[in-house]
Each structure stands twice: as C-alpha cells, then as structure tokens.
Design an enzyme around this catalytic site. Structure first.
Site, PDB file in Angstrom:
ATOM      1  N   ASP A 159       0.727  -1.118   0.033  1.00 49.03           N
ATOM      2  CA  ASP A 159       0.131  -0.009  -0.129  1.00 49.03           C
ATOM      3  C   ASP A 159       0.882   1.205  -0.111  1.00 49.03           C
ATOM      4  O   ASP A 159       0.409   2.348  -0.703  1.00 49.03           O
ATOM      5  CB  ASP A 159      -0.754   0.191   1.252  1.00 49.03           C
ATOM      6  CG  ASP A 159      -1.739  -1.110   1.328  1.00 49.03           C
ATOM      7  OD1 ASP A 159      -2.549  -1.582   0.570  1.00 49.03           O
ATOM      8  OD2 ASP A 159      -1.493  -2.206   2.168  1.00 49.03           O
ATOM      9  N   HIS A 187      -4.557  -3.637   6.276  1.00 49.33           N
ATOM     10  CA  HIS A 187      -4.155  -3.940   4.880  1.00 49.33           C
ATOM     11  C   HIS A 187      -5.734  -4.130   4.347  1.00 49.33           C
ATOM     12  O   HIS A 187      -5.845  -5.622   3.952  1.00 49.33           O
ATOM     13  CB  HIS A 187      -3.406  -5.065   4.535  1.00 49.33           C
ATOM     14  CG  HIS A 187      -2.955  -5.259   3.083  1.00 49.33           C
ATOM     15  ND1 HIS A 187      -2.719  -4.247   2.162  1.00 49.33           N
ATOM     16  CD2 HIS A 187      -3.253  -6.408   2.439  1.00 49.33           C
ATOM     17  CE1 HIS A 187      -2.540  -4.943   1.127  1.00 49.33           C
ATOM     18  NE2 HIS A 187      -2.860  -6.173   1.068  1.00 49.33           N
TER      19      HIS A 187
END
Length: 328
Positions: A159, A187
């Site tokens: 990310d 996540h």
C-alpha cells in the site's frame, strides 16, 4: 561469507512466491554476502508443481543459494528459521467478503504459529503477506508465545508503494523522490493512506500537490481500492507487486531504514497514537539493528482521526471473529 540462514516461504508454489523467490535467491533482500537455505512450504497437492519451482531455482545457478527444500511438513519448513514469509493463504476472489476470507485463513495461521513456536529460532522475523494479513499476524503471534510479539509483522508496504507511485505520478517526479508516506491501520479498504507527513524533494507533499480535496478524496480512495481494482482486472490478487513489497519490507527489517525516512509496517500496537493494544496495526516505523521503532509525535488531524477510528473498528471486529473461531 556468513553462515547460511534458513528462510521460509509458505504458499511456495503460488504466484506471489514465484515472483519473490528470485529476489531472495539473488541476494537482493538479505545481501550478496548472506547465503540462504530456502524452505518451501505448501500443501501436499502442490508438491509436483513445487518441484518445477525447485528446478528453476537450481537452474538460476546463484552463488548464495545453498539449499532448497520443498515440503508440506511445517516442522521441516520452520526448523531453525531466521526469516519467514507467510504468503500461503486462501486467496481473495472477486466479490468475496472479508469475513469469509478471515474464517478460511484463521486455521492456517494457527498451525503456522504453533510450528514457529516449536521449531523456529526465537529471533525469527515473520512477515505475514496472506490476507487478512494483520489479523493473521495476530493469530500467529498468539500461537507462538515463546517468540516476541514484535517479531510478527503484517505487510502494508504494498500500500505504501502504491501511494508513493500515485503521488509521484501526480507530481511528475520519479517515485523515489516521494518519501514518508504513511499507511495507517489494516491492509484492507479501511486503511488510511496519509500524505500529510510525506515529502518530495525536501518539500511537503501537501504543499507541492496544493489540493487537499484530492489528497483526502481521490488519493485515499485510489489506494484503498487498488487491490480490488487489480483483482477485477486480472481475476487474481496482486502477485508481482506483492512480492516486491514483501522483499522491500524484509530488506529494511534486516538492514535498517535510511536516516530521516520511515516506512509502514503492520505491528502489534503498543498504544501509540491511542490505537488499542493487541491488534496488529500499520504504523510508520524506523528500523535499526533489526529492531523497529514506531515514529512518535506526528500530528494527527481530525480528518485522520476519523479514518483511524474506522480501521481500528474493523481490526477489532476481525480480532473478535478470530477469537470466536479458534482462540480460547
């Protein structure tokens, strides 16, 4: 050269592992002077294709790769392990609810946590890649009580890399010029990609972008939904980029972060920034001597506090569900 270290990769016949193994074997993660023994763990039905992976590793003829052992036995895989990439998990399919993914994976990470506890080195560094990564890391830690909790981490580096790339594109700069982007939380689509402390060529990213509405809207949503967008496009989860992020994560954990820079890692919360303890939460960290430290003293504005509360709630809900499935 140093003595070889044992490195475990689970789900070793899968797509992420296929992209990761070359990076490990070539020395780009642990260094050109650190020989490694690879322990490749997968399910019994995957042993035949895994043999093909082993043959390819042999055919690379790489000098630091000393031994490759494919196995479906956790004891063999985790014996004296110094680093573990827990990639193997039930893959997320298009339209799958996160709670269904958690239920399918929680048993896998219980078994792997117990194996780590019994057979791995007590200083083993564990990176959970398989989703839901944060809660899977928590489960692993729970079932490996003899290994310090701080040795279990979840990957949010993918990310972070995505966020850096989007900001670099927006600003028209090379991606390595963007530093200190933060991924807070899970996540998942509740994560909070935070550019408020990021810099580009020694300038504040928010000042350089000069568009708070974009930073708080399109930017955040793009990163939150990127995984789903990849799945929709290729009908499979991210593989090449996930492997690259896993390598980045472990490389920094072993070698340290650069001065003035921090990275994002999912770690067991110590209460920093008011985040509840006993969840695995992505924080900005610095690393020295293979030990990470959560960056302290960053300003958290009201918008960020709202986003953090959402991702905290999801992680607490996941923890509750995990307890209901397996934990006493």
């Amino acid at each position: 050269m140093s003595e070889p270290i044992n490195v475990v990769v689970t789900g070793a016949a899968g797509q992420i592992a296929y992209s990761l193994l070359y990076q490990l074997a070539s020395g780009s993660v642990f260094g050109q002077n650190q020989p490694i023994n690879l322990r490749l763990l997968d399910l019994p039905f995957a042993m035949e294709p895994l043999q093909g992976v082993v043959m390819e590793l042999e055919d690379l003829a790489l000098p630091i790769l000393r031994e490759v052992i494919p196995t479906s036995d956790p004891e063999i895989a985790f014996k004296d392990a110094s680093a573990a990439f827990l990639v193997g998990a039930m893959p997320r399919k298009e339209g799958m609810e996160r709670k269904d993914l958690l239920s399918a994976n929680v048993k896998i990470f219980k078994v792997q946590g117990e194996a780590l506890d019994k057979f791995a080195r007590k200083d083993v560094k564990v990176l959970v890649v398989g989703n839901p990564a944060n809660t899977n890391a928590l489960i692993c830690s729970h079932y490996a009580p003899s290994i310090p909790k701080e040795n279990f981490t979840a990957m949010t580096r993918l990310d972070q890399n995505r966020a850096q790339a989007v900001l670099a594109s927006r600003l028209g700069v090379q991606v390595d010029k963007v530093k200190n982007v933060i991924i807070w939380g899970n996540h998942s689509s509740t994560q909070y990609p935070d550019a408020s402390h990021a810099i580009v060529n020694d300038q504040s990213v928010p000042i350089a972008v000069n568009d708070d509405a974009w930073l708080n809207g399109v930017f955040v949503e793009t990163i939150q939904k990127r995984g789903a967008a990849v799945i929709a496009a290729r009908k499979n989860s991210s593989a090449m980029s996930a492997a690259n992020a896993a390598a980045d994560h472990m490389r920094d954990w072993f070698n340290g972060t650069k001065p003035g820079q921090f990275i994002s890692m999912g770690v067991v919360s110590d209460g920093s920034y008011g985040i509840p303890k006993d969840i695995v939460f992505s924080f900005p960290v610095t690393i020295k001597d293979k030990t990470y430290t959560i960056v302290q003293g960053l300003e958290i504005n009201d918008f960020a506090k709202t986003k953090l509360a959402i991702t905290v709630k999801e992680l607490e809900d996941e923890r509750t569900e995990a307890h209901s499935v397996l934990m006493p």
